[in-house]
Design an enzyme around this catalytic site. Structure first.
Site, short mmCIF file in Angstrom:
data_model
loop_
_atom_site.label_atom_id
_atom_site.label_comp_id
_atom_site.label_asym_id
_atom_site.label_seq_id
_atom_site.Cartn_x
_atom_site.Cartn_y
_atom_site.Cartn_z
N HIS B 278 9.27 15.85 14.90
CA HIS B 278 8.63 17.03 15.50
C HIS B 278 7.52 16.65 16.47
O HIS B 278 6.49 17.30 16.53
CB HIS B 278 8.06 17.95 14.40
CG HIS B 278 9.13 18.64 13.62
ND1 HIS B 278 9.75 19.78 14.05
CD2 HIS B 278 9.70 18.34 12.42
CE1 HIS B 278 10.67 20.16 13.16
NE2 HIS B 278 10.66 19.29 12.17
N ASP B 338 8.25 16.15 7.78
CA ASP B 338 9.56 16.75 7.47
C ASP B 338 10.59 16.41 8.53
O ASP B 338 10.27 16.03 9.66
CB ASP B 338 9.41 18.27 7.39
CG ASP B 338 8.87 18.85 8.68
OD1 ASP B 338 7.96 18.23 9.28
OD2 ASP B 338 9.35 19.91 9.12
N GLU B 339 11.83 16.57 8.14
CA GLU B 339 12.98 16.52 9.05
C GLU B 339 12.95 15.37 10.04
O GLU B 339 13.01 15.57 11.25
CB GLU B 339 13.06 17.84 9.85
CG GLU B 339 13.24 19.06 8.97
CD GLU B 339 13.45 20.33 9.79
OE1 GLU B 339 14.42 21.03 9.52
OE2 GLU B 339 12.63 20.61 10.68
N VAL B 340 12.86 14.15 9.53
CA VAL B 340 12.89 13.01 10.44
C VAL B 340 14.35 12.63 10.67
O VAL B 340 15.10 12.36 9.74
CB VAL B 340 12.12 11.81 9.86
CG1 VAL B 340 12.11 10.67 10.85
CG2 VAL B 340 10.71 12.24 9.50
N GLU B 391 9.72 16.34 1.79
CA GLU B 391 10.54 15.14 2.03
C GLU B 391 9.78 13.86 1.77
O GLU B 391 10.34 12.85 1.36
CB GLU B 391 11.05 15.10 3.47
CG GLU B 391 12.14 16.09 3.77
CD GLU B 391 11.62 17.26 4.54
OE1 GLU B 391 10.56 17.81 4.11
OE2 GLU B 391 12.23 17.65 5.53
#
Lengths: 525, 542
Positions: B278, B338-340, B391
């Site tokens: 992000h 998050d969301e890597v 995460e």
């Protein structure tokens, strides 16, 4: 260079030095929405100078200075083109500019003091060249459809709507909408070339219309008899504000269902429901068996037709619940007498026929919801049916059936915009194909247009504007523009994003389509 | 530390509901009826309302410091709270002209509300913190606040007891209220990266948060799309990474204004600087920060997450978070995590080499952990605690014991709460409260029915749940639609996080929330309707 044709009209090709807008000039006319039927433009842009920018009437024009509709429009557009100038923040950056720029407007008819109606031509031709622009239209309503703010580009455009009826429904019964919110919506409607405001003014929850003849209806049926009503002058203000923008105001007084609020101020209008052999104290739809009902309706609609100048009246007729009628012994006796058997749709038909005849006598065209067609067919041929139910497959079948029976039809089913969901649902509204149903060319001509409905269960002045715009603009393009030229929803996306930013700049609180930004963000709360 | 707010309000209530005579027409959906708790929202822990009522006259009513109070006129936090609530109750001074001239106060009027702060140390100039005690007591017409943290909720509750009769006069019933929040962390996340949010909108929502007793503003200030935070140390981040370097940025003065506005309302501001994913917008102003992605053997020209293998990355982060630790006074920073997406890291030969050196094998989660651990050490050195998205915990990163794990992934969030708390970490819940997901109808009921402690675990584990946050992500939200989309839907979350566990009557909630939403509208907040109905004072700001 190119012939731009639409389904219904064909225009000669322009042998012009301009680029074809669709292929090449798209970004030079950013924010143009809905897409004109034909537009060619040069990539060149030039500054307009507010101190040397004029609107004039062409010498051949039937309307001249003093034409209220156009004079007002010139004022509005001047402020839209030069927002800083009107707000007093203008500084002399252009004071050196020499040549004036003149927009010459010519119309073929002096209909300045009339109201737009179903037959009003909205066609116009706009051409912009060095130092001047010329806009020609048959009627003043057509002249209003030209977007003068694109005058900063050399272009030539001939434009007309695909459908004659392009409406927005607002519901002022489930929540009261302050007049200011209605006027704001009318402003935004004009920017998307909508031309009908369908005012679903009363319904079960409240009766905000203050009737001259029956003041008790709002005194007892409105949420509040003083603060939550539309006075005659409010209604007049809405109608005249709409007229200035070429918008018709179509009132809906829905009956016999959806009338709980009517009963509070008009005794004996609604059917008393029975539980067993005695009245239960609750009321159902309008009582169709009493002569007093029709006398009341005739008087009310006489008033309505004198207050609302439009030649159409919407009579509703949807979602009639028969259980109360069934429970009432007098209604059952009437059914027997009339030979309706146990078929209450016949009773509904009987009622609607009487109501439609009242409006016929008032020289008004009736619009009714599709239910009226579904349940019975004895309605005058010039009645317009309004389709609101169902998925594409089912509304296509309905379009087919209604037009086959020879009625004109208005499509709202795919545009129930009060239904919200996560993401870019405007794409669904955009990709509707109103004429994609089985039927002859003659049948397709009976589709007079479409309507975006914003029902009010979950909507009031707090969230109306961002919920409506720019989602309704997607439907606006479908109803105005040529379907072939606007079939690609991904191509429409950046243009709609630009248009949405333009709406913000014009003070309309339109919500975003997706991530990104506008130069002028909304600064309110 | 436990936050125990006891607001003991001796006041009145009851007939106040008649002003909202929403009609009893029959519709399939809920029908409004007056709740015995009036318009109280969120419902206080203990409420007793008597029949005795008093008039409040704007010309004579005062909110004053009790004699014994440890704070006085020099405490601007208190004084501005008094003025705010006075105006909520009576409107601005301009509007009161009539009542001033037309009505004299009489002896049965309630003439003052006393506020008594008993904590000896003057926290007046401090910031609300994770340990702030929001407790206060109310004895007849005396708000007895032990700590400053209780001021906001105490005055809000008092103002919620005031009602307008049919003649427009303000009254209040005697009541005894004893109040404290069930959870200490009650937050709202706003996302100012997907769309820039003008300061005015942020302030209006802080204002509304206070009306709903939220106490944490989680400012998801930057993300892929834009970097509006103007950093003093790295001004090029917003110069290059904001949507516009002047009109779409938060200057230090803006940030300060938000923090102070929040402080005055008992709200903490927790900024989130989400890394290593992000971060597309960061790369525009900070060279070599992001990982160059490869297509085959050549750089593709696009960039991935923060580059975890360069020392310069950590130098940058150290400087950056040092600045953040001074700009934002709260004890916590949200570090994201998050969301890597690993595809870019996988494509980069230097990263592959580094993975080999570190013996990470093919497990890129280990690389992520490597990065996060270094980042956590950096932030720890700035004397801040941190929150991270779930995460980071899931990937087995070593965390400080006081780390707050933020649970956001829907479906199985109860299991996640179980394992996070079993591992001994404190946690906050957001998974059921993604308010950017909209649907037709009364979805507030869905948010209301959530029970945050409904997961398998010991009592000790449950104590580790310190609260929750309603998240309003910004893909489809900007200043045009933020406020009506957030309120009153977030109010449902507010009550879940504040009120007692057994406050679950959805019908009673509808009745109180309908009035609460009208109160927000009357205070100028465009909170959207719950269902067909009306407010005595409709929203006028169109």
């Amino acid at each position: 260079m190119s012939v731009v044709t639409s389904g219904r009209y064909t225009f000669p090709s322009y042998n012009l030095v301009f680029f074809i807008f669709l292929q090449l000039g798209l970004h030079s006319v950013e924010g143009v929405w809905p897409l004109p039927q034909s537009i060619t433009s040069s990539p060149e842009r030039y500054p307009l100078n507010p101190q040397a920018f004029y609107f004039t009437y062409g010498s051949q024009s039937a309307a001249q200075e003093g034409c209220s509709v156009l004079d007002e429009a010139f004022k509005r557009y001047f402020s839209l083109i030069f927002p800083d100038y009107s707000s007093g923040r203008f500084y002399n950056q252009w004071s050196f500019v020499d040549k004036p720029f003149t927009v010459q407007v010519s119309v073929g008819r002096d209909d300045c003091d009339s109201y737009p109606d179903e037959d009003s031509s909205e066609q116009y031709t706009l051409s912009v060249s060095a130092g001047q622009a010329s806009l020609k239209a048959e009627t003043v309503w057509g002249a209003l459809r030209g977007d003068y703010s694109i005058c900063k580009i050399y272009l030539k455009s001939t434009d007309f709507p695909r459908f004659q009826f392009r409406g927005i429904l607002l519901d002022t019964s489930r929540h009261y909408l302050p007049v200011q919110a209605i006027l704001k919506t009318l402003d935004a409607m004009a920017f998307s070339k909508f031309n009908v405001f369908h005012w679903h003014i009363v319904d079960d929850p409240s009766f905000p219309y203050q009737s001259r003849t029956f003041p008790d209806l709002s005194a007892k049926g409105a949420f509040h008899p003083m603060t939550h009503i539309y006075t005659q002058s409010d209604v007049g203000r809405v109608i005249s504000f709409a007229r200035m923008r070429g918008i018709r105001v179509l009132p809906e007084f829905d009956s016999p269902g959806h009338t709980q609020s009517w009963g509070k101020g008009q005794s004996d209008l609604l059917t008393p429901c029975y539980s067993g052999s005695s009245p239960s104290g609750t009321f159902g739809p309008v009582n169709p068996i009493l002569p007093s009902t029709y006398k009341f309706m005739a008087t009310l609609f006489k008033e309505v037709s004198s207050v609302f100048p439009d030649s159409y009246i919407h009579l509703g007729g949807d979602e009639v619940n028969f259980s109360c009628w069934k429970s009432n012994p007098d209604v059952r006796a009437f059914m027997l007498k009339m030979g309706f058997g146990a078929d209450f749709t016949k009773l509904e038909a009987y009622y609607m026929e009487n109501i439609v005849n009242i409006t016929v006598a008032l020289n008004r065209t009736s619009i009714v919801w599709q239910d009226v067609f579904d349940y019975h067919e004895r309605i005058p041929k010039d009645t317009v049916l309004h389709i609101w139910k169902g998925l594409p497959a089912s509304y296509a079948a309905e379009l087919s059936a209604i037009t086959k029976a020879g009625y004109r039809v208005l499509l709202a089913a795919p545009w129930y915009i009060n239904h919200i969901s996560y993401g870019q649902d405007w794409r669904n509204y955009y990709t509707v194909q109103p004429l994609n149903f089985s039927g002859t060319e003659e049948q397709k001509k009976l589709v007079i247009g479409g309507e975006v409905c914003m029902w009010g269960e979950y909507v009031d002045a707090t969230n109306l504007t961002p919920r409506l715009w720019p989602r309704a603009s997607a439907a606006a393009e479908r109803l105005w523009s040529d379907e072939k030229q606007t079939s690609d929803v991904d191509k429409a996306f950046p243009r709609l994003q630009d248009f949405r930013c333009e709406l913000l700049r014009r003070g309309i609180q339109a919500e975003p389509l997706f991530v990104g930004h506008c130069k002028h963000e909304y600064q309110g709360v | 530390m436990l936050k125990f707010v006891s607001l003991l309000l001796a006041l009145s209530f009851c007939q106040g509901l008649q002003h909202n005579n929403i009609d009893d027409y029959v519709e399939a959906e809920p029908v409004f009826e007056a709740s015995k708790y009036g318009s109280l929202w969120p419902l206080p822990q203990k409420v007793q309302i008597s029949e005795v009522s008093f008039k409040l006259t704007s010309s004579s009513f005062r909110i004053v410091d009790a004699k014994a109070s440890s704070a006085g006129p020099s405490c601007s936090l208190l004084q501005s709270a008094y003025r705010r609530y006075y105006e909520y109750m009576f409107g601005s001074a301009k509007k009161q002209w009539w009542s001033k001239n037309n009505r004299r106060s009489d002896p049965s009027d309630l003439s003052e509300l006393q506020v008594w702060i008993t904590s000896p140390d003057s926290e007046c100039d401090g910031y609300p913190s994770v340990t702030s005690d929001e407790s206060c007591e109310y004895l007849p017409f005396l708000v007895h606040v032990m700590f400053y943290g209780g001021i906001q909720s105490g005055l809000e509750t008092f103002s919620q007891l005031v009602f307008e009769d049919e003649y427009g006069a303000k009254s209040i019933n005697a009541a005894i209220i004893n109040d404290f929040p069930r959870f200490q962390h009650r937050g709202i996340l706003l996302d100012s990266s997907r769309h820039f949010l003008p300061i005015k909108v942020i302030l209006a929502n802080l204002e509304t948060m206070a009306m709903n007793k939220f106490n944490v503003f989680h400012w998801h200030i930057v993300d892929d799309q834009s970097f509006p935070y103007l950093s003093r140390t790295f001004p090029q981040l917003s110069e290059q990474g904001a949507y516009h370097p002047y009109t779409h940025v938060y200057t230090p003065a803006d940030v300060k204004m938000v923090i102070e506005f929040a402080r005055l309302r008992g709200i903490r501001v927790i900024p989130e600087f989400d890394t290593p994913g992000h971060t597309q917008s960061w790369g525009k102003g900070q060279k070599d920060l992001l990982t160059p992605c490869y297509s085959g053997s050549k750089p593709s020209g696009s960039f991935g997450p923060v580059n975890p293998i360069l020392n310069t990355t950590y130098d940058f982060m150290a400087q950056f978070f040092t600045e953040i630790s001074t700009v934002f006074p709260d004890g916590y920073v949200h570090l994201g995590g998050d969301e890597v997406d690993f595809t870019c890291w996988k494509s980069n030969p230097d990263i592959q080499k580094f993975m080999e050196q570190q013996h990470f094998g093919d497990d890129y989660r280990k690389l992520e952990s490597f990065y996060i651990q270094k980042l956590l050490d950096i932030v720890t050195s700035t004397k801040k605690g941190y929150l991270i998205w779930q995460e980071v915990f899931d990937n087995g990163v070593k965390l400080k014991p006081d780390t707050v794990v933020h649970v956001w992934i829907g479906g199985g969030s109860d299991k996640e709460m179980s394992s996070v708390t079993a591992a001994g970490y404190t946690t906050i819940l957001s998974a059921p409260w993604y308010l950017d997901y909209i649907s037709y109808g009364q979805d507030w009921q869905k948010y209301y029915k959530v029970e945050p402690l409904n997961f398998e675990g010991t009592d000790e584990q449950k104590k580790l749940v310190i609260g929750g946050e309603a998240c309003l992500w910004g893909e489809y939200v900007d200043a045009t639609n933020l406020t009506p989309r957030l309120w009153p839907r977030a109010s449902a979350v507010a009550e879940r996080l504040w009120s007692a566990k057994d406050v679950t009557d959805i019908g009673d909630a509808f009745n109180r929330l309908s009035l609460h939403r009208c109160r927000m509208v009357e205070r100028g907040i465009p909170a959207e309707p719950l269902f067909s109905s009306y407010c005595p004072h409709e929203y006028k700001g169109v």
